[in-house]
Design an enzyme around this catalytic site. Structure first.
Site, PDB file in Angstrom:
ATOM      1  N   CYS A  19       0.100  13.547 -29.366  1.00  0.00           N
ATOM      2  CA  CYS A  19      -0.976  14.237 -28.642  1.00  0.00           C
ATOM      3  C   CYS A  19      -0.771  14.197 -27.139  1.00  0.00           C
ATOM      4  O   CYS A  19      -1.548  13.575 -26.404  1.00  0.00           O
ATOM      5  CB  CYS A  19      -2.308  13.601 -29.002  1.00  0.00           C
ATOM      6  SG  CYS A  19      -2.528  13.570 -30.769  1.00  0.00           S
TER       7      CYS A  19
ATOM      8  N   PRO B 290      30.412   0.450 -19.105  1.00  0.00           N
ATOM      9  CA  PRO B 290      29.929   1.748 -19.588  1.00  0.00           C
ATOM     10  C   PRO B 290      28.960   1.616 -20.756  1.00  0.00           C
ATOM     11  O   PRO B 290      29.157   0.800 -21.646  1.00  0.00           O
ATOM     12  CB  PRO B 290      31.221   2.428 -20.077  1.00  0.00           C
ATOM     13  CG  PRO B 290      32.109   1.291 -20.472  1.00  0.00           C
ATOM     14  CD  PRO B 290      31.789   0.171 -19.519  1.00  0.00           C
ATOM     15  N   GLY B 291      27.929   2.417 -20.708  1.00  0.00           N
ATOM     16  CA  GLY B 291      27.001   2.500 -21.836  1.00  0.00           C
ATOM     17  C   GLY B 291      27.082   3.889 -22.435  1.00  0.00           C
ATOM     18  O   GLY B 291      27.724   4.127 -23.451  1.00  0.00           O
TER      19      GLY B 291
ATOM     20  N   GLY C  89      28.094   3.992 -15.765  1.00  0.00           N
ATOM     21  CA  GLY C  89      27.645   5.223 -15.115  1.00  0.00           C
ATOM     22  C   GLY C  89      28.390   6.496 -15.431  1.00  0.00           C
ATOM     23  O   GLY C  89      27.895   7.576 -15.107  1.00  0.00           O
TER      24      GLY C  89
HETATM   25  N1  LLP Z   1      25.385  -1.667 -15.901  1.00  0.00           N
HETATM   26  C1  LLP Z   1      24.164  -1.762 -15.355  1.00  0.00           C
HETATM   27  C2  LLP Z   1      23.878  -2.856 -14.429  1.00  0.00           C
HETATM   28  C3  LLP Z   1      23.183  -0.800 -15.651  1.00  0.00           C
HETATM   29  O1  LLP Z   1      21.985  -0.887 -15.083  1.00  0.00           O
HETATM   30  C4  LLP Z   1      23.487   0.264 -16.547  1.00  0.00           C
HETATM   31  C5  LLP Z   1      22.485   1.280 -16.877  1.00  0.00           C
HETATM   32  C6  LLP Z   1      24.771   0.299 -17.124  1.00  0.00           C
HETATM   33  C7  LLP Z   1      25.691  -0.674 -16.776  1.00  0.00           C
HETATM   34  C8  LLP Z   1      25.188   1.372 -18.079  1.00  0.00           C
HETATM   35  O2  LLP Z   1      25.152   2.617 -17.462  1.00  0.00           O
HETATM   36  P1  LLP Z   1      25.704   3.931 -18.209  1.00  0.00           P
HETATM   37  O3  LLP Z   1      27.189   3.787 -18.362  1.00  0.00           O
HETATM   38  O4  LLP Z   1      25.024   4.010 -19.521  1.00  0.00           O
HETATM   39  O5  LLP Z   1      25.329   5.034 -17.314  1.00  0.00           O
HETATM   40  N2  LLP Z   1      17.671   5.483 -19.669  1.00  0.00           N
HETATM   41  C9  LLP Z   1      18.461   6.299 -18.781  1.00  0.00           C
HETATM   42  C10 LLP Z   1      19.686   5.566 -18.279  1.00  0.00           C
HETATM   43  C11 LLP Z   1      19.376   4.277 -17.579  1.00  0.00           C
HETATM   44  C12 LLP Z   1      20.602   3.521 -17.149  1.00  0.00           C
HETATM   45  C13 LLP Z   1      20.242   2.174 -16.665  1.00  0.00           C
HETATM   46  N3  LLP Z   1      21.358   1.342 -16.326  1.00  0.00           N
HETATM   47  C14 LLP Z   1      18.818   7.594 -19.483  1.00  0.00           C
HETATM   48  O6  LLP Z   1      18.383   7.799 -20.615  1.00  0.00           O
HETATM   49  O7  LLP Z   1      19.490   8.446 -18.917  1.00  0.00           O
END
Ligand code: LLP
Length: 431
Positions: free
Chosen positions: A358, A290-291, A252
């Site tokens: 489109c 983290p993603g 997050g």
């Molecule tokens: N762990 C879980 C259980 C999650 O559901 C997620 C993301 C992460 C980790 C990684 O979160 P991050 O560090 O990336 O915030 N498509 C959306 C974001 C969706 C996130 C879903 N879950 C966007 O483009 O902003």
């Protein structure tokens, strides 16, 4: 003074993306040369930027008992996963497909965490067979289901319960996941009963507690709110003889798309451990998933202007990338910086930057000041996370290639799809 592009913003991902003599470079390679070699649209990633983001998490790991499981849904290209696996990262997966990719990239199964609200039998089996670290379980029926699958395999499944702490992550509603009304996790007031149920199920081994409150979070406070709830729960569990090994705070952490200032992972970890120590829980391992903050600013989507259209109501730059390649602007009204690949001193005018699909929703920017000419190249910033992975072939458009730059070298890590690829899985009717 007249605004020109040369006065425009610096790349948000400087110094990995930077101007040199008016030309935009990724590390030591000009984006112009990438467009010439690979065509457009193309996703371009900087390895040094990925390494830098990983290093920031390592700073947290060096000071505390922290394990990082890369939330690979953000960018699951095999080459990207390989890098994180080599650097020692674990992985947070949400499907059997992600498990397969992670293992293929050389992940250590003992550092894989399986999240998600709807795991299927084949996915649970594959994860048990691989020997993953933990299943993050989101409901009591899922608890019973995992127990049954493990029983069939005569195994014990390591589990953690995902708690919904009902805190507001102050982010976009689509990516806010820790509020009561969300489909995620087990409500606080049912958590104790769920743990007791887990304890009764013989093929489960309780090892942790978990939450994930949302994405693109730019403050530490929502994490600490969630942590306070988890600490209370862990203490209640301890009083009932249920001892945990880890506490997973999910992913997050945000990144800079425009002018956001997100906390450093180490600053977050420092505050989390201060609270844990104060609660006599300093022995717990803390897991982060983290993603975005590992990959988001390491990538751009490089695109070329096809046509400029000036109407009485505004200016449109029609580019060769579209919403099928990058969905975030239209899905979340997300802001992405747009940089000219060659800076110009011409006068900027406000452009809507749009794709060829489109739909009116096919846009990347509205009223963005740019000085453009036909065939100009543009870099859409902060596309390393939730960019390619959310792409589709909508309008039967082949998906773009992905290129990883390492110093002066370019590696094609996914080729451009062909028209044959588009229909490859289909079969005409035999009548
Ligand atoms: N762990 C879980 C259980 C999650 O559901 C997620 C993301 C992460 C980790 C990684 O979160 P991050 O560090 O990336 O915030 N498509 C959306 C974001 C969706 C996130 C879903 N879950 C966007 O483009 O902003």
């Amino acid at each position: 003074m007249v605004a020109t592009q040369a006065d425009g913003p610096n790349p948000v991902a400087a110094p990995f993306f930077r101007y040199q003599a008016q030309r935009l470079y990724v590390e030591d390679v000009s984006l112009q040369s990438i467009a010439e070699s690979y065509g457009t649209p193309v996703y371009v990633y900087s390895k040094a930027s990925l390494a830098h983001a990983w290093q920031r998490y390592q700073d947290a790991m060096q000071s505390h008992n922290v394990m990082v499981c890369y939330g690979m849904k953000a960018n699951s290209n095999l080459a990207v996963l390989q890098l994180f696996a080599q650097w020692g990262s674990g992985f947070d997966i949400v499907s059997g497909g992600e498990l397969q990719r992670a293992l293929q990239a050389g992940a250590d199964a003992r550092k894989i965490i399986f999240s998600g609200v709807g795991k299927q039998a084949w996915e649970i089996e594959a994860a048990l067979k691989a020997g993953i670290k933990c299943f993050n379980v989101e409901s009591i029926p899922e608890l019973e289901f995992i127990n049954a699958v493990a029983q069939k395999m005569a195994l014990q499944a390591p589990i953690s319960l995902r708690i919904n702490p009902d805190v507001d992550a102050q982010t976009h509603p689509y990516i806010s996941t820790g509020l009561k009304g969300n489909k995620f996790g087990i409500a606080m007031d049912q958590a104790l009963a769920a743990y007791e149920q887990a304890q009764r199920l013989e093929h489960l081994q309780i090892i942790g507690v978990d939450c994930h409150i949302g994405s693109q979070i730019t403050e530490i406070a929502p994490y600490l709110d969630a942590l306070a709830h988890l600490i209370e729960l862990v203490q209640q569990l301890r009083a009932r003889g249920i001892a945990l090994q880890h506490l997973d705070l999910g992913g997050g952490l945000g990144i800079r798309y425009r002018d956001e200032q997100a906390p450093a992972p180490k600053a977050l970890a420092d505050q989390v451990f201060a609270k844990l120590q104060a609660a006599d829980l300093g022995h717990l391992q803390v897991v982060f998933e983290p993603g975005r903050s590992l990959v988001g600013n390491a990538g751009v989507l490089l695109t070329q202007v096809l046509f400029l259209k000036h109407t009485a109501d505004g200016n449109f730059a029609i580019v060769d990338a579209a919403m099928n390649d990058l969905l975030r602007p239209t899905l979340y009204q997300a802001y992405h910086g747009i940089l000219p690949v060659t800076q110009s001193t011409a006068t900027a005018r406000p452009y809507d930057v749009v794709g060829p699909v489109c739909e009116s929703g096919d846009w990347f920017a509205k009223k963005r000041p740019l000085a453009l000419q036909d065939h100009d190249l543009l870099a859409i910033e902060s596309c390393g996370a939730y960019g390619f992975v959310m792409s589709s072939q909508y309008n039967s458009r082949p998906r773009p290639p992905e290129v990883l730059v390492d110093g002066a070298h370019c590696h094609l890590i996914r080729r451009r799809e062909t028209l044959e690829d588009i229909c490859a899985a289909e079969q005409g009717l035999n009548v």
